[in-house]
Design a protein around this motif. Structure first.
Motif, PDB file in Angstrom:
ATOM      1  N   VAL A   1       0.830  -1.207   0.000  1.00 31.06           N
ATOM      2  CA  VAL A   1       0.000   0.000   0.000  1.00 31.06           C
ATOM      3  C   VAL A   1       0.863   1.254   0.000  1.00 31.06           C
ATOM      4  CG1 VAL A   1      -1.647   1.350   1.363  1.00 31.06           C
ATOM      5  CG2 VAL A   1      -1.988  -1.108   1.075  1.00 31.06           C
ATOM      6  N   ILE A   2       1.898   1.286   0.828  1.00 32.42           N
ATOM      7  CA  ILE A   2       2.753   2.474   0.895  1.00 32.42           C
ATOM      8  C   ILE A   2       3.527   2.667  -0.403  1.00 32.42           C
ATOM      9  CG2 ILE A   2       4.701   3.540   2.093  1.00 32.42           C
ATOM     10  CD1 ILE A   2       3.741   2.284   4.659  1.00 32.42           C
ATOM     11  N   TYR A   3       4.040   1.570  -0.982  1.00 30.48           N
ATOM     12  CA  TYR A   3       4.772   1.668  -2.237  1.00 30.48           C
ATOM     13  C   TYR A   3       3.880   2.152  -3.377  1.00 30.48           C
ATOM     14  CZ  TYR A   3       9.425  -0.208  -1.278  1.00 30.48           C
ATOM     15  OH  TYR A   3      10.716  -0.374  -0.842  1.00 30.48           O
ATOM     16  N   SER A   4       2.578   1.855  -3.299  1.00 34.10           N
ATOM     17  CA  SER A   4       1.669   2.222  -4.382  1.00 34.10           C
ATOM     18  C   SER A   4       1.342   3.703  -4.408  1.00 34.10           C
ATOM     19  CB  SER A   4       0.364   1.417  -4.268  1.00 34.10           C
ATOM     20  OG  SER A   4      -0.359   1.786  -3.105  1.00 34.10           O
ATOM     21  N   ARG A   5       1.689   4.424  -3.343  1.00 41.13           N
ATOM     22  CA  ARG A   5       1.390   5.848  -3.290  1.00 41.13           C
ATOM     23  C   ARG A   5       2.404   6.647  -4.093  1.00 41.13           C
ATOM     24  NH1 ARG A   5       0.123   5.626   3.028  1.00 41.13           N
ATOM     25  NH2 ARG A   5      -2.068   5.043   2.900  1.00 41.13           N
ATOM     26  N   VAL A   6       1.897   7.677  -4.756  1.00 44.25           N
ATOM     27  CA  VAL A   6       2.781   8.523  -5.567  1.00 44.25           C
ATOM     28  C   VAL A   6       3.618   9.422  -4.683  1.00 44.25           C
ATOM     29  CG1 VAL A   6       2.868  10.293  -7.353  1.00 44.25           C
ATOM     30  CG2 VAL A   6       1.164   8.457  -7.502  1.00 44.25           C
ATOM     31  N   GLY A   7       2.990  10.123  -3.754  1.00 40.13           N
ATOM     32  CA  GLY A   7       3.713  11.033  -2.874  1.00 40.13           C
ATOM     33  C   GLY A   7       3.754  10.500  -1.453  1.00 40.13           C
ATOM     34  N   ARG A   8       4.836   9.838  -1.098  1.00 36.74           N
ATOM     35  CA  ARG A   8       4.957   9.291   0.248  1.00 36.74           C
ATOM     36  C   ARG A   8       5.503  10.355   1.193  1.00 36.74           C
ATOM     37  NH1 ARG A   8       6.597   4.781  -2.837  1.00 36.74           N
ATOM     38  NH2 ARG A   8       8.775   5.393  -2.692  1.00 36.74           N
TER      39      ARG A   8
ATOM     40  N   HIS B   1      -8.467   2.554   2.737  1.00 35.08           N
ATOM     41  CA  HIS B   1      -8.911   2.954   1.402  1.00 35.08           C
ATOM     42  C   HIS B   1      -7.881   2.547   0.347  1.00 35.08           C
ATOM     43  CE1 HIS B   1     -11.133   5.411  -1.523  1.00 35.08           C
ATOM     44  NE2 HIS B   1      -9.936   5.749  -1.983  1.00 35.08           N
ATOM     45  N   GLY B   2      -6.601   2.737   0.666  1.00 40.25           N
ATOM     46  CA  GLY B   2      -5.554   2.350  -0.281  1.00 40.25           C
ATOM     47  C   GLY B   2      -5.538   0.858  -0.544  1.00 40.25           C
ATOM     48  N   LEU B   3      -5.779   0.076   0.510  1.00 39.77           N
ATOM     49  CA  LEU B   3      -5.826  -1.380   0.348  1.00 39.77           C
ATOM     50  C   LEU B   3      -7.019  -1.800  -0.514  1.00 39.77           C
ATOM     51  CD1 LEU B   3      -4.745  -4.172   1.083  1.00 39.77           C
ATOM     52  CD2 LEU B   3      -6.093  -4.070   3.190  1.00 39.77           C
ATOM     53  N   LEU B   4      -8.173  -1.189  -0.263  1.00 37.86           N
ATOM     54  CA  LEU B   4      -9.359  -1.505  -1.064  1.00 37.86           C
ATOM     55  C   LEU B   4      -9.163  -1.093  -2.517  1.00 37.86           C
ATOM     56  CD1 LEU B   4     -12.204  -0.440   1.408  1.00 37.86           C
ATOM     57  CD2 LEU B   4     -11.477  -2.771   0.824  1.00 37.86           C
ATOM     58  N   LYS B   5      -8.456  -0.002  -2.745  1.00 38.55           N
ATOM     59  CA  LYS B   5      -8.190   0.453  -4.105  1.00 38.55           C
ATOM     60  C   LYS B   5      -7.341  -0.570  -4.859  1.00 38.55           C
ATOM     61  CE  LYS B   5      -6.323   4.393  -6.678  1.00 38.55           C
ATOM     62  NZ  LYS B   5      -5.679   5.736  -6.551  1.00 38.55           N
ATOM     63  N   ILE B   6      -6.320  -1.105  -4.200  1.00 39.17           N
ATOM     64  CA  ILE B   6      -5.483  -2.130  -4.828  1.00 39.17           C
ATOM     65  C   ILE B   6      -6.303  -3.378  -5.119  1.00 39.17           C
ATOM     66  CG2 ILE B   6      -3.531  -3.695  -4.440  1.00 39.17           C
ATOM     67  CD1 ILE B   6      -2.190  -1.463  -2.867  1.00 39.17           C
TER      68      ILE B   6
ATOM     69  N   HIS C   1      -7.256  -5.125  -8.944  1.00 39.10           N
ATOM     70  CA  HIS C   1      -7.008  -6.524  -9.290  1.00 39.10           C
ATOM     71  C   HIS C   1      -8.295  -7.350  -9.327  1.00 39.10           C
ATOM     72  CE1 HIS C   1      -2.945  -5.201  -8.123  1.00 39.10           C
ATOM     73  NE2 HIS C   1      -2.513  -6.174  -8.909  1.00 39.10           N
ATOM     74  N   GLY C   2      -9.437  -6.686  -9.250  1.00 39.01           N
ATOM     75  CA  GLY C   2     -10.705  -7.374  -9.406  1.00 39.01           C
ATOM     76  C   GLY C   2     -11.146  -8.194  -8.213  1.00 39.01           C
ATOM     77  N   LEU C   3     -10.536  -7.954  -7.058  1.00 36.72           N
ATOM     78  CA  LEU C   3     -10.898  -8.713  -5.861  1.00 36.72           C
ATOM     79  C   LEU C   3     -12.174  -8.177  -5.214  1.00 36.72           C
ATOM     80  CD1 LEU C   3      -7.335  -9.185  -4.316  1.00 36.72           C
ATOM     81  CD2 LEU C   3      -8.657 -10.818  -5.679  1.00 36.72           C
ATOM     82  N   ILE C   4     -12.465  -6.902  -5.415  1.00 42.05           N
ATOM     83  CA  ILE C   4     -13.721  -6.316  -4.963  1.00 42.05           C
ATOM     84  C   ILE C   4     -14.259  -5.433  -6.079  1.00 42.05           C
ATOM     85  CG2 ILE C   4     -13.063  -6.332  -2.524  1.00 42.05           C
ATOM     86  CD1 ILE C   4     -12.541  -3.321  -2.766  1.00 42.05           C
ATOM     87  N   SER C   5     -15.534  -5.104  -6.002  1.00 43.23           N
ATOM     88  CA  SER C   5     -16.142  -4.264  -7.039  1.00 43.23           C
ATOM     89  C   SER C   5     -15.743  -2.806  -6.830  1.00 43.23           C
ATOM     90  CB  SER C   5     -17.660  -4.393  -7.005  1.00 43.23           C
ATOM     91  OG  SER C   5     -18.179  -3.871  -5.786  1.00 43.23           O
ATOM     92  N   LYS C   6     -15.650  -2.072  -7.938  1.00 41.98           N
ATOM     93  CA  LYS C   6     -15.326  -0.659  -7.841  1.00 41.98           C
ATOM     94  C   LYS C   6     -16.455   0.121  -7.170  1.00 41.98           C
ATOM     95  CE  LYS C   6     -12.159  -0.601 -11.766  1.00 41.98           C
ATOM     96  NZ  LYS C   6     -11.804   0.000 -13.075  1.00 41.98           N
ATOM     97  N   GLU C   7     -17.674  -0.391  -7.265  1.00 38.88           N
ATOM     98  CA  GLU C   7     -18.796   0.255  -6.595  1.00 38.88           C
ATOM     99  C   GLU C   7     -18.585   0.249  -5.075  1.00 38.88           C
ATOM    100  OE1 GLU C   7     -19.041  -2.000  -8.914  1.00 38.88           O
ATOM    101  OE2 GLU C   7     -19.930  -0.873 -10.579  1.00 38.88           O
ATOM    102  N   TYR C   8     -18.033  -0.865  -4.577  1.00 42.11           N
ATOM    103  CA  TYR C   8     -17.768  -0.949  -3.139  1.00 42.11           C
ATOM    104  C   TYR C   8     -16.695   0.061  -2.740  1.00 42.11           C
ATOM    105  CZ  TYR C   8     -16.555  -2.838   1.429  1.00 42.11           C
ATOM    106  OH  TYR C   8     -16.315  -2.964   2.764  1.00 42.11           O
ATOM    107  N   LEU C   9     -15.712   0.262  -3.630  1.00 41.42           N
ATOM    108  CA  LEU C   9     -14.653   1.220  -3.350  1.00 41.42           C
ATOM    109  C   LEU C   9     -15.224   2.627  -3.277  1.00 41.42           C
ATOM    110  CD1 LEU C   9     -11.600   1.778  -3.029  1.00 41.42           C
ATOM    111  CD2 LEU C   9     -11.481   2.017  -5.514  1.00 41.42           C
TER     112      LEU C   9
END
Length: 355
Positions: free
Chosen positions: A68-75, A318-323, A327-335
């Motif tokens: 999750v931390i690595y996926s952020r643009v501005g850490r 939120h970042g975890l749910l976005k990832i 990857h299709g593990l949850i629906s974007k509507e849930y996000l």
């Protein structure tokens, strides 16, 4: 930081129950008092199960934190510190299967691995509290002094983290040097410090110096910084930013709850060995059992930070749910339903954290 016995403690503690000994044999000719140890201890198979669960939770949780931390643009600066904290916990977690096996079968892995896993355990502890101390200083500067001088220069945090890892290695170096595999007669092999002559003197040095520079001083820094930070936040009535600091305070509190008991017992054991407090068979037994129990609590810490981030850290969740959505593990509507956090943390801009 492992519970150990002086060379001459063997017969004092175990008498005829030498086969139950898990330390090093006596090497001197001093008088041995007939002190028998209470052989009742923690069930080794229960400990193995605990270590296995901690290993799985830590491996999964800290890997997700790093992802999750690595996926952020501005850490932010805080992100970098927490990333290194997750790395330390993950490295330590990789040694837990070895510790679990040693609980069940004794130390069967030889001296090189004994040195390496002992080193990783020590480095995990020291890097953890040093990183938390750096976070406390960062929050103190950003909130109490409202300064961005250090936090705007994010490249400095890389050098600070490198220095923390280097200092942790230095503090853990004595364990690496003196640890070795040993197979005492009538007992399972052990991973133990071979201090040679002047055992008591060297053990005092190995405990007092690392505990002073690797635990007591960082703890005082955290108490000072967070004390003034909390006073400033409450005085300014910054309610929303109070909530943003909950993650950091929870991480510090959990670290202390897990590691402070072990270190307090170590202090008591050190004082007993230095004859500052009276040394009795009953006290030896009590301290030995306390060291075993509190060490397990310390090991448990490596899997708890990710749980804190999930249950308290809105942005991390939120970042975890976005990832997961990518990857299709949850629906974007849930996000979308989960929604983005109402506050955006930045170590250099305000008092929020990025978790």
């Amino acid at each position: 930081m492992t519970a150990v016995f002086d060379d001459k403690d063997l017969l004092e503690l175990f008498g005829d129950d030498f086969e139950n000994f898990t330390g090093t044999p006596p090497t001197d000719e001093h008088y041995y008092s007939p002190c028998r140890i209470d052989t009742e201890s923690l069930n080794k198979y229960a400990v193995v199960v605990i270590y296995a669960l901690v290993f799985l939770l830590s491996l999964l949780g800290n890997s997700l934190v790093m992802l999750v931390i690595y996926s952020r643009v501005g850490r932010s600066v805080t992100d970098v510190y927490l990333l290194n904290l997750a790395m330390a916990d993950l490295l330590f977690a990789l040694t837990l299967p070895i510790w679990a096996t040693s609980k069940a079968k004794g130390w069967i892995f030889g001296t090189p691995l004994c040195k390496v896993v002992s080193l990783l355990k020590e480095v995990n502890f020291y890097s953890g509290i040093l990183l938390l101390a750096c976070i406390s200083v960062d929050r103190y500067l950003a909130i109490v002094h409202a300064t961005r001088t250090l936090t705007q220069k994010r490249h400095w945090v890389k050098f600070i983290c490198t220095g923390i890892w280097a200092l942790s290695l230095v503090l853990a170096l004595p364990i690496f040097i003196f640890r070795e595999a040993y197979h005492p007669p009538y007992s399972s092999p052990v991973c133990y410090e071979d201090l040679g002559a002047n055992t008591t003197k060297w053990r005092m040095v190995m405990r007092v110096l690392p505990q002073t520079f690797g635990f007591l001083l960082p703890l005082l820094v955290m108490l000072f910084c967070y004390g003034l930070t909390l006073r400033t936040l409450f005085a300014a009535h910054m309610g929303q930013k109070h909530r943003a600091m909950r993650v950091i305070f929870a991480v510090v509190l959990v670290f202390l709850l897990c590691w402070l008991p072990y270190n307090l017992v170590l202090v008591a054991d050190t004082l007993m060995r230095a004859r500052v407090i009276a040394e009795t068979c009953e006290r030896r037994n009590d301290i030995g059992r306390a060291l075993d129990a509190t060490e397990i609590l310390g090991f448990l810490h490596s899997c708890l930070n990710p749980l804190i981030y999930v249950f308290i850290g809105q942005k991390f969740r939120h970042g975890l749910l976005k990832i997961m959505a990518i990857h299709g593990l949850i629906s974007k509507e849930y996000l979308v339903k989960d929604g983005r956090p109402s506050f955006v943390g930045s170590s250099s801009g305000n008092t929020s954290t990025t978790l």
